[in-house]
Write a protein that holds these residues in place. Structure first.
Motif, short mmCIF file in Angstrom:
data_model
loop_
_atom_site.label_atom_id
_atom_site.label_comp_id
_atom_site.label_asym_id
_atom_site.label_seq_id
_atom_site.Cartn_x
_atom_site.Cartn_y
_atom_site.Cartn_z
N GLU A 76 -7.41 -5.83 -0.32
CA GLU A 76 -7.71 -4.40 -0.41
C GLU A 76 -7.13 -3.83 -1.70
O GLU A 76 -5.91 -3.77 -1.86
CB GLU A 76 -7.18 -3.66 0.81
CG GLU A 76 -7.87 -4.12 2.08
CD GLU A 76 -7.47 -3.32 3.30
OE1 GLU A 76 -8.38 -3.00 4.07
OE2 GLU A 76 -6.27 -3.04 3.47
N GLN A 79 -2.67 -6.35 0.05
CA GLN A 79 -3.03 -4.95 0.26
C GLN A 79 -2.25 -4.11 -0.74
O GLN A 79 -1.04 -3.98 -0.64
CB GLN A 79 -2.70 -4.54 1.70
CG GLN A 79 -3.24 -3.21 2.10
CD GLN A 79 -2.99 -2.96 3.59
OE1 GLN A 79 -2.02 -3.43 4.16
NE2 GLN A 79 -3.89 -2.21 4.20
N PHE A 89 -8.55 -0.75 -3.13
CA PHE A 89 -9.09 0.58 -3.33
C PHE A 89 -8.01 1.65 -3.49
O PHE A 89 -6.83 1.40 -3.29
CB PHE A 89 -10.06 0.95 -2.20
CG PHE A 89 -9.44 1.08 -0.84
CD1 PHE A 89 -9.17 2.33 -0.32
CD2 PHE A 89 -9.14 -0.04 -0.07
CE1 PHE A 89 -8.60 2.47 0.94
CE2 PHE A 89 -8.58 0.09 1.18
CZ PHE A 89 -8.30 1.34 1.69
N LEU A 90 -8.45 2.85 -3.88
CA LEU A 90 -7.58 4.01 -4.14
C LEU A 90 -6.54 3.71 -5.22
O LEU A 90 -5.35 3.99 -5.07
CB LEU A 90 -6.92 4.50 -2.84
CG LEU A 90 -7.86 5.04 -1.77
CD1 LEU A 90 -7.10 5.42 -0.52
CD2 LEU A 90 -8.65 6.23 -2.30
N ASN A 91 -7.01 3.12 -6.30
CA ASN A 91 -6.21 2.87 -7.50
C ASN A 91 -7.04 3.32 -8.69
O ASN A 91 -8.01 4.05 -8.53
CB ASN A 91 -5.85 1.39 -7.60
CG ASN A 91 -4.69 1.03 -6.69
OD1 ASN A 91 -3.57 1.41 -6.93
ND2 ASN A 91 -4.98 0.30 -5.62
N THR A 137 -12.12 -4.96 -0.25
CA THR A 137 -12.35 -3.54 -0.45
C THR A 137 -11.85 -3.11 -1.83
O THR A 137 -10.74 -3.46 -2.22
CB THR A 137 -11.62 -2.72 0.63
OG1 THR A 137 -11.94 -3.24 1.91
CG2 THR A 137 -12.03 -1.27 0.57
N ALA A 138 -12.70 -2.37 -2.53
CA ALA A 138 -12.34 -1.86 -3.86
C ALA A 138 -13.04 -0.53 -4.08
O ALA A 138 -13.92 -0.14 -3.31
CB ALA A 138 -12.73 -2.87 -4.94
N ASP A 139 -12.66 0.17 -5.14
CA ASP A 139 -13.30 1.42 -5.51
C ASP A 139 -14.61 1.09 -6.23
O ASP A 139 -14.69 1.11 -7.46
CB ASP A 139 -12.38 2.24 -6.43
CG ASP A 139 -11.13 2.71 -5.71
OD1 ASP A 139 -11.25 3.14 -4.56
OD2 ASP A 139 -10.05 2.65 -6.31
N GLN A 173 -3.71 -0.97 -1.89
CA GLN A 173 -4.42 0.31 -1.99
C GLN A 173 -3.47 1.48 -1.99
O GLN A 173 -2.33 1.38 -1.54
CB GLN A 173 -5.47 0.45 -0.89
CG GLN A 173 -4.96 0.94 0.44
CD GLN A 173 -4.54 -0.18 1.34
OE1 GLN A 173 -4.45 -1.33 0.95
NE2 GLN A 173 -4.28 0.14 2.59
N ASP A 189 0.82 -1.21 0.00
CA ASP A 189 0.00 0.00 0.00
C ASP A 189 0.85 1.26 0.00
O ASP A 189 1.95 1.29 0.54
CB ASP A 189 -0.99 -0.01 1.17
CG ASP A 189 -0.34 0.15 2.52
OD1 ASP A 189 0.69 -0.51 2.77
OD2 ASP A 189 -0.85 0.94 3.33
#
Length: 114
Positions: free
Chosen positions: A54, A30, A56-58, A87-89, A32, A8
């Motif tokens: 995780e 992870q 997300f934030l990509n 967790t993903a966007d 993100q 991350d």
């Protein structure tokens, strides 16, 4: 073998290679907070012991692999695996943005944008 892959907020760019599904005993991935693009490889569904994923934030596009859904403990009762955090966007309010993905079984879809 490899049990955790924590990458991350490392300013990584590019795509996740399909070999991420090779370390079958991986429990934690992870990635993100990077600038990863493309789709999340379906091979992540091969991670039979995954607990936390995780993404997300990509800048991923497409769909979070459906292969992960049966691994979710709140989707189906299984012993193991125990995928408790996916967790993903994928915020449905913002899904029209090209940087969001569809996810039918995510445990969390953050509201924040980068």
């Amino acid at each position: 073998g490899l049990l955790q892959l924590d990458l991350d907020t490392n300013q990584l760019i590019g795509t996740i290679p399909t070999v991420v599904g090779v370390p079958l005993f991986l429990q934690f991935i992870q990635v993100q907070g990077n600038q990863l693009t493309g789709t999340i490889p379906t091979e992540v569904g091969n991670l039979a012991f995954i607990n936390t994923a995780e993404f997300f934030l990509n800048q991923f596009t497409g769909t979070v692999p459906e292969e992960l859904c049966p691994l979710r403990t709140d989707v189906v009762s299984v012993t193991p695996p125990f995928l408790t955090k996916l967790t993903a966007d994928c915020n449905p309010v913002l899904i029209s943005s090209p940087n969001f993905v569809n996810c039918s079984c995510c445990s969390d879809c953050p509201l924040t944008l980068t």
